[in-house]
Design a protein around this motif. Structure first.
Motif, PDB file in Angstrom:
ATOM      1  N   MET A 196      51.297  49.076  41.687  1.00  0.00           N
ATOM      2  CA  MET A 196      50.929  49.205  40.278  1.00  0.00           C
ATOM      3  C   MET A 196      50.745  47.833  39.633  1.00  0.00           C
ATOM      4  N   GLN A 197      51.538  46.874  40.052  1.00  0.00           N
ATOM      5  CA  GLN A 197      51.351  45.519  39.556  1.00  0.00           C
ATOM      6  C   GLN A 197      50.001  44.967  39.988  1.00  0.00           C
ATOM      7  N   LEU A 198      49.556  45.336  41.198  1.00  0.00           N
ATOM      8  CA  LEU A 198      48.241  44.897  41.658  1.00  0.00           C
ATOM      9  C   LEU A 198      47.132  45.507  40.807  1.00  0.00           C
ATOM     10  N   VAL A 199      47.282  46.779  40.429  1.00  0.00           N
ATOM     11  CA  VAL A 199      46.304  47.400  39.533  1.00  0.00           C
ATOM     12  C   VAL A 199      46.270  46.633  38.209  1.00  0.00           C
ATOM     13  N   LEU A 200      47.447  46.321  37.691  1.00  0.00           N
ATOM     14  CA  LEU A 200      47.526  45.574  36.431  1.00  0.00           C
ATOM     15  C   LEU A 200      46.880  44.198  36.566  1.00  0.00           C
ATOM     16  N   ASN A 201      47.119  43.526  37.691  1.00  0.00           N
ATOM     17  CA  ASN A 201      46.486  42.223  37.912  1.00  0.00           C
ATOM     18  C   ASN A 201      44.966  42.350  37.931  1.00  0.00           C
ATOM     19  N   GLY A 202      44.481  43.478  38.465  1.00  0.00           N
ATOM     20  CA  GLY A 202      43.038  43.708  38.449  1.00  0.00           C
ATOM     21  C   GLY A 202      42.496  43.841  37.047  1.00  0.00           C
ATOM     22  N   VAL A 203      43.246  44.505  36.169  1.00  0.00           N
ATOM     23  CA  VAL A 203      42.813  44.630  34.775  1.00  0.00           C
ATOM     24  C   VAL A 203      42.774  43.256  34.116  1.00  0.00           C
ATOM     25  N   HIS A 204      43.793  42.423  34.390  1.00  0.00           N
ATOM     26  CA  HIS A 204      43.752  41.046  33.868  1.00  0.00           C
ATOM     27  C   HIS A 204      42.457  40.363  34.297  1.00  0.00           C
ATOM     28  N   ARG A 205      42.083  40.579  35.542  1.00  0.00           N
ATOM     29  CA  ARG A 205      40.915  39.899  36.093  1.00  0.00           C
ATOM     30  C   ARG A 205      39.622  40.353  35.418  1.00  0.00           C
ATOM     31  N   THR A 206      39.550  41.627  35.046  1.00  0.00           N
ATOM     32  CA  THR A 206      38.306  42.098  34.427  1.00  0.00           C
ATOM     33  C   THR A 206      38.048  41.435  33.087  1.00  0.00           C
ATOM     34  N   LEU A 207      39.064  40.838  32.474  1.00  0.00           N
ATOM     35  CA  LEU A 207      38.861  40.197  31.179  1.00  0.00           C
ATOM     36  C   LEU A 207      37.980  38.959  31.282  1.00  0.00           C
ATOM     37  N   TYR A 208      37.935  38.340  32.470  1.00  0.00           N
ATOM     38  CA  TYR A 208      37.216  37.067  32.531  1.00  0.00           C
ATOM     39  C   TYR A 208      36.282  36.919  33.732  1.00  0.00           C
ATOM     40  N   ALA A 209      36.346  37.816  34.699  1.00  0.00           N
ATOM     41  CA  ALA A 209      35.499  37.680  35.881  1.00  0.00           C
ATOM     42  C   ALA A 209      34.077  38.169  35.575  1.00  0.00           C
ATOM     43  N   GLN A 210      33.099  37.713  36.354  1.00  0.00           N
ATOM     44  CA  GLN A 210      31.764  38.290  36.245  1.00  0.00           C
ATOM     45  C   GLN A 210      31.884  39.771  36.562  1.00  0.00           C
ATOM     46  N   LEU A 211      31.411  40.612  35.659  1.00  0.00           N
ATOM     47  CA  LEU A 211      31.739  42.025  35.738  1.00  0.00           C
ATOM     48  C   LEU A 211      31.227  42.701  37.002  1.00  0.00           C
ATOM     49  N   GLN A 212      30.132  42.202  37.565  1.00  0.00           N
ATOM     50  CA  GLN A 212      29.625  42.861  38.770  1.00  0.00           C
ATOM     51  C   GLN A 212      30.549  42.614  39.961  1.00  0.00           C
ATOM     52  N   THR A 213      31.459  41.654  39.864  1.00  0.00           N
ATOM     53  CA  THR A 213      32.365  41.378  40.977  1.00  0.00           C
ATOM     54  C   THR A 213      33.619  42.248  40.929  1.00  0.00           C
ATOM     55  N   VAL A 214      33.872  42.900  39.816  1.00  0.00           N
ATOM     56  CA  VAL A 214      35.095  43.703  39.696  1.00  0.00           C
ATOM     57  C   VAL A 214      34.839  45.129  39.252  1.00  0.00           C
ATOM     58  N   LEU A 268      39.719  52.281  41.320  1.00  0.00           N
ATOM     59  CA  LEU A 268      40.993  51.583  41.209  1.00  0.00           C
ATOM     60  C   LEU A 268      41.054  50.320  42.039  1.00  0.00           C
ATOM     61  N   ILE A 269      40.860  50.494  43.321  1.00  0.00           N
ATOM     62  CA  ILE A 269      41.224  49.401  44.190  1.00  0.00           C
ATOM     63  C   ILE A 269      40.143  48.329  44.210  1.00  0.00           C
ATOM     64  N   GLY A 270      39.009  48.609  43.599  1.00  0.00           N
ATOM     65  CA  GLY A 270      38.040  47.540  43.398  1.00  0.00           C
ATOM     66  C   GLY A 270      38.623  46.437  42.566  1.00  0.00           C
ATOM     67  N   LEU A 271      39.668  46.756  41.813  1.00  0.00           N
ATOM     68  CA  LEU A 271      40.334  45.732  41.032  1.00  0.00           C
ATOM     69  C   LEU A 271      41.427  45.038  41.832  1.00  0.00           C
ATOM     70  N   ILE A 272      41.730  45.557  43.009  1.00  0.00           N
ATOM     71  CA  ILE A 272      42.799  44.992  43.817  1.00  0.00           C
ATOM     72  C   ILE A 272      42.228  44.279  45.042  1.00  0.00           C
ATOM     73  N   LEU A 273      41.253  44.915  45.670  1.00  0.00           N
ATOM     74  CA  LEU A 273      40.661  44.376  46.871  1.00  0.00           C
ATOM     75  C   LEU A 273      39.222  43.967  46.585  1.00  0.00           C
ATOM     76  N   PRO A 274      38.602  43.171  47.470  1.00  0.00           N
ATOM     77  CA  PRO A 274      37.186  42.852  47.278  1.00  0.00           C
ATOM     78  C   PRO A 274      36.370  44.130  47.180  1.00  0.00           C
ATOM     79  N   LEU A 275      35.351  44.081  46.353  1.00  0.00           N
ATOM     80  CA  LEU A 275      34.525  45.267  46.144  1.00  0.00           C
ATOM     81  C   LEU A 275      33.758  45.639  47.411  1.00  0.00           C
ATOM     82  N   VAL A 276      33.622  46.929  47.577  1.00  0.00           N
ATOM     83  CA  VAL A 276      32.706  47.419  48.594  1.00  0.00           C
ATOM     84  C   VAL A 276      31.465  47.920  47.888  1.00  0.00           C
ATOM     85  N   SER A 277      30.417  48.126  48.655  1.00  0.00           N
ATOM     86  CA  SER A 277      29.183  48.572  48.015  1.00  0.00           C
ATOM     87  C   SER A 277      29.339  49.984  47.485  1.00  0.00           C
ATOM     88  N   CYS A 278      28.622  50.266  46.404  1.00  0.00           N
ATOM     89  CA  CYS A 278      28.621  51.606  45.854  1.00  0.00           C
ATOM     90  C   CYS A 278      27.288  51.837  45.181  1.00  0.00           C
TER      91      CYS A 278
END
Length: 552
Positions: free
Chosen positions: A48-66, A10-20
């Motif tokens: 919840m709006q932040l989660v939604l904003n993360g989904v918006h971001r996945t539409l256009y960001a380089q996928l490894q960043t989100v 979830l929060i990888g879409l809200i905050l900077p990604l951590v390693s996994c």
């Protein structure tokens, strides 16, 4: 036992990604790791709006960043949008370049292979969208929050995203609704959970997926009806889904299944408030959501530039990248030659551009191979190249080619700057209404639907020439191919119309048979299952509800 892909759910879409870490490549089975809990993500409307904003971001960001497990070689809809025209032969390659596997796609050597990156990441991205939509839908239902317009707006977007993702999945990984038997044809797995371990059902039928899409869109429209409406204005606001987007998706959904009356009605509703563009706007390059008729698109901010992974890198002849410099994209000359001189859309195609590329696939590059009588001397040939580069902002390394296009132009040509990705325009809605009414044999209604768009683009257009269902449908197809060229609709259009690909017919498209290989001529979708994307082999290996017999 099947493997689990550990991702930042979830929060990888809200905050900077951590390693996994990922133990393997299964997609529907996910465990959150090193992230804020789902409970925290749903603790407030703001979260919840932040989660939604993360989904918006996945539409256009380089996928490894989100999305952990994503790849730097795909940037969401930057890739998936033009793929529809690359696969269907509308966006034509003029030379042999394969950055990001773009040539493999064109040659049909990617979506037909179960282990291809495209099959895996399109599946992965759309199910990730569904997973987060489920999180919001389920979370709101269980939250006990007081219903407010803001909460309804989030819920409407979640339902719309789920419908959007399922429509994308079923149109790529299953047989077309109108050319198969949707009641029995296998579709894709349904996933409603937002809790680990996120296992899916087996493949549902195409009909069941279409039924779920309808339920979600109706729920979205109801929620939006009690929502705030879009907040803000301009290009940023149009990144948010709204009730018009839901109606537009319903129009697409209905058109693809032959529900003509719903398609026409929904298309009319979707375009309200989004007037057709002027000539100047249409010729400006399709690089911003600010255009009046853009209903929905991703606003790509500078901080999220995808560099050499963008839509414009793959499809726009002004981008300063090797995919374009070495391989200018051209349009089907049969389409371009049919455009009336009174239609301003003809201006974005250059049939007489000199072929400056000595590595061109047609082996006609350079002055020594020139066959265009417009250029009688090498000096005239070179001057024409220089004029094109100057007018469109190309750099010295850019090649030119007959029938190259400048429909898609960067706001800053000759750079790698990011531009918006447009998903839905009111022009498409006029075309959907016209096609749906024509298929109902409502000739006058279809003429009335098509005329506003066609007359805006062509000052001499006469709708009275098309008085039969056959002639009107041919004109609607022509208008759709022209108006929406390069915007990714070619693949689903050909499936709906049950049309194959034939670059050789009617004088030829301008594509090279040597370059296109087996994709130079492809049978229509009803007799050729290669139009259906392969389910990722990693998903079959990982999902206990899918087996080898489920492969397309």
């Amino acid at each position: 036992m099947y493997n689990k892909l550990k991702i930042l759910l979830l929060i990888g879409l809200i905050l900077p990604l951590v390693s996994c870490e990922n133990d393997d490549d299964g997609f529907l089975e996910r465990n959150p790791t090193n992230a804020i809990s789902a409970a925290d993500a749903l603790a407030s409307v703001e979260n919840m709006q932040l989660v939604l904003n993360g989904v918006h971001r996945t539409l256009y960001a380089q996928l490894q960043t989100v999305i952990p497990g994503g790849s730097s070689n795909r940037s969401g809809n930057h890739y998936w949008v033009p793929l529809g025209d690359n696969l269907s032969g509308g966006l034509i390659h003029s030379a042999n370049a394969n950055n990001l596997g773009w040539r493999d796609e064109m040659q049909w050597n990617s979506h037909t292979i179960p282990t291809s990156l495209t099959n895996e990441l399109l599946w992965y991205h759309r199910y990730n969208t569904i997973l987060h939509a489920n999180l919001l839908i389920n979370g709101i239902a269980e939250s006990g929050f007081t219903e407010t317009p803001t909460l309804n707006e989030i819920l409407g977007q979640a339902y719309t995203y789920r419908a959007y993702a399922y429509l994308s999945l079923v149109q790529h990984y299953a047989k077309g609704y109108l050319i198969g038997d949707p009641a029995t044809d296998p579709g894709v797995p349904l996933l409603f959970s937002s809790d680990s371990p996120f296992t899916s059902e087996p493949r549902s039928t195409v009909q069941e997926i279409y039924d779920q899409i309808e339920l979600d869109l109706n729920a979205a429209i109801d929620a939006f009806g009690n929502g705030t409406g879009r907040t803000g204005s301009g290009e940023v606001a149009k990144s948010q889904l709204n009730i018009n987007v839901a109606h537009g998706l319903k129009a697409r959904w209905a058109l693809s299944k032959g529900d003509w009356s719903t398609a026409a009605e929904s298309a009319v509703t979707a375009r309200q408030g989004f007037p057709l563009m002027s000539e100047a706007d249409w010729l400006s390059g399709f690089n911003t959501n600010n255009l009046s008729e853009v209903i929905w698109g991703s606003h790509v901010i500078d901080a999220e530039t995808t560099f050499f992974r963008s839509y414009f890198y793959l499809a726009s002849n002004t981008f300063n990248g090797s995919q374009i410099r070495n391989n200018p994209k051209i349009a089907d000359r049969r389409l371009v030659d049919a455009i009336p001189d009174t239609d301003y859309r003809k201006q974005v195609f250059l049939p007489d551009a000199p072929n400056s590329n000595t590595s061109a696939a047609n082996a006609q590059g350079g002055w020594a191979n020139n066959t265009n009588p417009l250029y009688q001397t090498e000096e005239e040939f070179d001057e024409a190249i220089a004029e094109i580069k100057s007018e469109y902002g190309l750099v010295s390394g850019h090649n030119t080619h007959p029938y190259m296009h400048f429909k898609l132009k960067q706001a800053n040509p000759g750079t790698i700057d990011p531009d918006d990705v447009i998903y839905m325009r009111s022009s498409e809605m006029y075309l959907i209404e016209a096609e749906a009414l024509a298929m109902m044999n409502d000739i006058s209604g279809a003429q009335d639907a098509l005329a506003p768009l066609a007359i805006e683009r062509d000052s001499a257009f006469d709708i009275g020439q098309f008085g039969t269902q056959e002639s009107l449908m041919e004109q609607i197809k022509f208008q759709r191919r022209l108006e929406l060229w390069g915007e990714g609709f070619g693949y689903t259009d050909k499936i709906r119309w049950d049309e194959g690909i034939d670059h050789a017919a009617d004088g030829g498209s301008g594509a090279s048979q040597v370059l296109y290989q087996d994709a130079y001529q492809i049978d229509r979708p009803s007799v050729n299952d290669d139009w259906i994307f392969k389910i990722p082999q990693a998903e079959i290996n990982a999902n206990p509800n899918l087996g080898s017999s489920d492969q397309n």
